[in-house]
Design an enzyme around this catalytic site. Structure first.
Site, PDB file in Angstrom:
ATOM      1  N   ARG A 234       0.853  -1.318   0.003  1.00  0.00           N
ATOM      2  CA  ARG A 234      -0.163   0.622  -0.006  1.00  0.00           C
ATOM      3  C   ARG A 234       1.067   1.150  -0.102  1.00  0.00           C
ATOM      4  O   ARG A 234       1.968   1.031   1.062  1.00  0.00           O
ATOM      5  CB  ARG A 234      -0.833  -0.400   1.180  1.00  0.00           C
ATOM      6  CG  ARG A 234      -2.016  -1.165   1.162  1.00  0.00           C
ATOM      7  CD  ARG A 234      -2.815  -0.938  -0.169  1.00  0.00           C
ATOM      8  NE  ARG A 234      -3.907  -1.368  -0.138  1.00  0.00           N
ATOM      9  CZ  ARG A 234      -4.048  -2.635  -0.553  1.00  0.00           C
ATOM     10  NH1 ARG A 234      -3.706  -2.678  -1.304  1.00  0.00           N
ATOM     11  NH2 ARG A 234      -5.005  -3.600  -0.516  1.00  0.00           N
ATOM     12  N   HIS A 282      -0.770  -0.591  -9.760  1.00  0.00           N
ATOM     13  CA  HIS A 282      -1.500  -1.110  -9.294  1.00  0.00           C
ATOM     14  C   HIS A 282      -1.664  -2.334  -9.695  1.00  0.00           C
ATOM     15  O   HIS A 282      -3.335  -2.617  -9.915  1.00  0.00           O
ATOM     16  CB  HIS A 282      -2.879  -0.754  -8.634  1.00  0.00           C
ATOM     17  CG  HIS A 282      -3.423  -1.217  -7.412  1.00  0.00           C
ATOM     18  ND1 HIS A 282      -3.841  -0.235  -6.232  1.00  0.00           N
ATOM     19  CD2 HIS A 282      -3.145  -2.339  -6.803  1.00  0.00           C
ATOM     20  CE1 HIS A 282      -3.938  -0.935  -4.626  1.00  0.00           C
ATOM     21  NE2 HIS A 282      -3.343  -2.563  -5.525  1.00  0.00           N
TER      22      HIS A 282
END
Length: 319
Positions: A234, A282
């Site tokens: 993250r 991502h």
């Protein structure tokens, strides 16, 4: 068109504007034909009143509040930090996705980008722009130490793929772990010893209050000169300003970043144009709807049979 109330109506709830709701409903329905899967907007008032379990993808908490008997939710994501934060203080039980296919996909991504750094592809790319013909000295994989921050299901799968490729592998976790072939470290006191021997640091940690901002100037400074970073966890785990400074000073030679505090990454952000950063959208380990739906279906089937929930998220730890 609103659905009629029949036994076992299970809604799928996602974030506002999410584009794949119907694809998830179809995949989940295929995986559990004995249930009725519907998008939240297609539920009748009676179905909402009777609903005890929902399947979610970072939903609007206000919609969950319209399900007065809801006992638990099954997330289709492995990371649940946003869901936990959005729900706040709640008695609702949360089950996150644990999918071996996701671990396999992540292991593939880790190996791909470790090899990218190991074989010095960023250097050769810059040399091509300069029309510079200069082979680099080869370093055997066994002479590179790759260290994994996080030894959960993703970390263990990544470790196995790296070991098979011949790398020296270390791993760090909050609590002790034993993985054959991996030098394991745990707890805050043992982290510096691992960092000191690391050539490529790979972050696979969940985002929790303890890991937010963990990779900061102090941690980066403990890596050897010229080490590299891969963040597949993250964005908020890495302090962006500290990483920028470490790259500018060339203490960190390259960073592969797949996750960011704000996504999509704003076009004005420094990472896009920094010569020692690889930006990914991502994409390191996307969820496979088919395998994920099969796992959710099995968890719900067992719940129907026994009344027992699958392993739930520890709200305090965040996973």
């Amino acid at each position: 068109m609103k659905s009629n109330l029949i036994p076992n109506v299970i809604p799928f709830l996602a974030a506002p504007g999410y584009a794949h709701t119907q694809a998830w409903v179809q995949a989940l329905q295929t995986a559990m034909p004995e249930e009725q899967l519907v998008a939240f907007g297609d539920m009748s008032d009676a179905a909402k009143a009777a609903c005890k379990v929902a399947i979610v993808a970072n939903p609007n908490p206000a919609e969950l509040q319209q399900l007065p008997q809801l006992q638990w939710v099954h997330s289709v994501w492995a990371g649940v930090e946003r869901l936990v934060a959005d729900l706040g203080k709640t008695d609702l039980e949360i089950v996150r996705l644990v999918d071996p296919q996701l671990a396999s996909t992540m292991a593939e991504a880790v190996l791909t980008w470790v090899l990218y750094l190991h074989r010095e592809i960023p250097v050769y790319a810059r040399q091509q722009v300069q029309k510079k013909w200069q082979p680099r000295e080869y370093v055997a994989a066994s002479q590179r130490t790759v260290s994994l921050l996080g030894l959960g299901a993703l970390g263990e799968a990544a470790a196995q793929s790296l070991l098979q490729a011949g790398f020296t592998v270390c791993g760090w976790s909050r609590s002790p772990k034993l993985i054959a072939g991996v030098e394991c470290f745990n707890g805050e006191n043992e982290l510096p010893a691992m960092l000191a021997k690391t050539d490529i640091l790979v972050c696979l940690l969940p985002l929790t209050p303890d890991t937010r901002g963990l990779i900061n100037a102090r941690i980066l400074a403990q890596l050897p000169q010229g080490a590299s970073l891969i963040n597949f966890a993250r964005g908020a785990i890495v302090n962006d300003d500290d990483l920028h400074a470490a790259l500018e000073s060339e203490h960190i030679s390259h960073a592969v970043l797949d996750v960011f505090d704000i996504e999509p990454l704003p076009v004005s952000d420094w990472q896009w144009h920094h010569p020692h950063v690889s930006v990914l959208p991502h994409c390191s380990a996307p969820t496979d709807r088919k395998t994920a739906s099969a796992i959710v279906a099995e968890n719900i089937r067992l719940y129907r049979l026994s009344g027992e929930l699958p392993k739930t998220v520890d709200i305090t730890r965040g996973y």
